[in-house]
Design an enzyme around this catalytic site. Structure first.
Site, PDB file in Angstrom:
ATOM      1  N   ASP A 113       0.854  -1.190   0.000  1.00 24.91           N
ATOM      2  CA  ASP A 113       0.000   0.000   0.000  1.00 24.91           C
ATOM      3  C   ASP A 113       0.886   1.235   0.000  1.00 24.91           C
ATOM      4  O   ASP A 113       1.547   1.542   0.994  1.00 24.91           O
ATOM      5  CB  ASP A 113      -0.906  -0.023   1.234  1.00 24.91           C
ATOM      6  CG  ASP A 113      -1.880   1.152   1.274  1.00 24.91           C
ATOM      7  OD1 ASP A 113      -1.848   1.995   0.359  1.00 24.91           O
ATOM      8  OD2 ASP A 113      -2.677   1.226   2.231  1.00 24.91           O
ATOM      9  N   GLU A 128       0.650   4.542   0.305  1.00 19.53           N
ATOM     10  CA  GLU A 128       0.010   5.765   0.785  1.00 19.53           C
ATOM     11  C   GLU A 128       0.881   6.410   1.863  1.00 19.53           C
ATOM     12  O   GLU A 128       1.759   5.789   2.443  1.00 19.53           O
ATOM     13  CB  GLU A 128      -1.359   5.457   1.374  1.00 19.53           C
ATOM     14  CG  GLU A 128      -2.370   4.900   0.391  1.00 19.53           C
ATOM     15  CD  GLU A 128      -3.722   4.691   1.042  1.00 19.53           C
ATOM     16  OE1 GLU A 128      -4.549   5.620   1.000  1.00 19.53           O
ATOM     17  OE2 GLU A 128      -3.946   3.599   1.606  1.00 19.53           O
TER      18      GLU A 128
END
Length: 473
Positions: free
Chosen positions: A314, A316
């Site tokens: 991920d 982010e």
């Protein structure tokens, strides 16, 4: 007649191409990079599996499985070219030494090749197929990965050094509990069911809640894999090293894995560690080559230590530094692809799962290895609908997800018919985020899982009344 497809394969292990000269000079790549294949003078032979991929195959075995290997040459041969595939357990030992792996050789009695592995590429053509069968006798350990190294040879034809073997990795689940689900079409054909990934916020939810949903007809658990959301990639200012960081909640679950994770493993679920950026210079998508190799080694050690089944990526909450300091580079799909590939090379039997968002929605080829080989699944973000395999060269539709649900915010509005259409098109994965029966919308979560049971498996959901609270500090 009923056809049964009780297996699904994922491309996972890096094996070099088997290349031979068949004495033709012209090269037609046929979708393959001829420069990379042309390791010997003249024509080149390379191996593909039943999904058309050039690297080794991994099979989760639920019953006897029969697949094919294809010998391909880059241009049609002018005369018959005889090729033989053969399994020799000693080749697995040699592969382990060469690649620093520890796969167990599959007993020869459980592996057979059609026509003793012999095939002929007829004059004027460029391929020949051989079927192989893997049949368990029930003696294999379901927690181990077994390997059949199939060597290519051709009398009088040179085979490139180190490129003779196609590795087949086998996980035998025929005698163990599993979450393998199927659905039956109108013609009576049985197909593998879509895998449900439960991406769970470990800060406030007990992972044991994944045991609450089963199917009425088959009794199978609905959740196939838990994603622990989330560990982090971080940078240590004092040592200058990138490292994996687990907050107090993730670490508590890892430290007490016998209580919180082993019951899921015993039920047949996989346990995958989320790795997300954490507001400093270290990002999934900006590590330099050597930094990526070192971080990959740390993730391998983590998976080994806690018996984890892979990594969820991920990208982010990144805070990269520009210009990129030593050991880093500008954020790119190329950098994240390299990191994922480095992890996969160290543990090809485990899964790399991409969160279809930001840099990790899509990947690039690394050292001739396509993303469809080193990324096993992609789970698109909410609102993305069905994912596109075009973002991951070499990925097949059963590796792609779609229509993710978000239970914390009640985002499960996709229609049951859309999920059924997703199944019928051959998609293989979907994500449920933030499952927690202790939320006020618990009944809505139950209804949503019922929708998936009907759409994916033609079955009804059974919801256990047992609810697990977070009980660690």
């Amino acid at each position: 007649m009923k056809k049964i497809f009780f297996f699904k394969s994922i491309m996972m292990a890096a094996v070099a191409l088997a290349a031979v000269s068949c004495n033709d000079d012209d090269v037609y790549a046929g979708g393959v990079d001829a420069d990379r294949l042309q390791v010997a003078e003249g024509n080149v032979l390379y191996t593909t599996d039943h999904n058309g991929k050039r690297f080794a195959t991994a099979i989760e075995l639920h019953t006897t499985a029969t697949h094919k290997l294809t010998a391909n040459v880059t241009t049609p041969v002018s005369s018959d070219c005889n090729v033989t595939f053969a399994y020799n357990p000693e080749d697995v030992e040699a592969y382990n030494k060469a690649h620093n792996t520890s796969f167990v050789a599959l007993p020869s009695t459980m592996f057979s090749l059609e026509n003793n592995g012999a095939a002929t590429i007829a004059a004027g053509t460029n391929k020949a197929e051989v079927k192989y069968t893997v049949a368990s006798d029930g003696s294999l350990d379901p927690d181990k990965t077994y390997a059949a190294a199939v060597k290519v040879s051709a009398p009088g034809v040179k085979v490139a050094t180190g490129n003779e073997v196609h590795m087949i990795l086998i996980s035998d689940k025929s005698t163990a509990n599993d979450c393998f689900k199927t659905w039956t079409d109108d013609d009576g054909n049985v197909h593998p069911g879509i895998k449900i990934f439960s991406c769970m916020e470990i800060n406030d939810t007990n992972p044991l809640n994944n045991l609450r949903y089963t199917l009425e007809g088959s009794g199978k658990y609905m959740v196939d894999a838990l994603i622990m959301f989330s560990g982090n990639i971080n940078y240590n200012e004092e040592t200058g090293k990138v490292y994996f960081h687990a907050n107090e909640n993730i670490q508590a679950v890892l430290d007490n894995r016998a209580k919180y994770l082993q019951p899921l493993k015993d039920a047949g679920m996989k346990v995958i560690m989320g790795v997300m950026c954490n507001h400093d210079r270290a990002c999934i998508s900006n590590l330099g080559p050597q930094t990526a190799k070192l971080f990959a080694q740390e993730l391998k050690a983590l998976c080994d230590a806690y018996d984890l089944d892979g990594i969820f990526w991920d990208d982010e909450y990144c805070s990269p530094i520009y210009p990129a300091p030593e050991g880093f580079e500008s954020r790119s799909k190329a950098a994240w692809s390299r990191l994922a590939c480095e992890v996969w090379k160290l543990q090809p039997e485990r899964w790399n799962v991409a969160y279809g968002y930001s840099m990790t929605y899509g990947a690039q080829e690394v050292d001739g290895i396509e993303p469809g080989t080193f990324i096993q699944y992609c789970l698109p973000d909410y609102g993305y609908g069905l994912g596109s395999i075009s973002s991951f060269p070499g990925m097949t539709i059963d590796q792609m997800g779609g229509y993710s649900m978000e239970f914390a915010q009640g985002r499960w509005y996709t229609s049951e018919s859309s999920y059924r259409n997703m199944r019928d098109q051959g998609y293989g994965a979907m994500m449920v985020f933030a499952m927690d029966p202790n939320r006020s919308n618990a009944s809505g979560q139950d209804d949503a899982m019922g929708k998936l049971a009907r759409a994916f498996y033609n079955d009804e959901v059974v919801v256990s009344p047992v609810k697990y609270e977070k009980d660690w500090k």
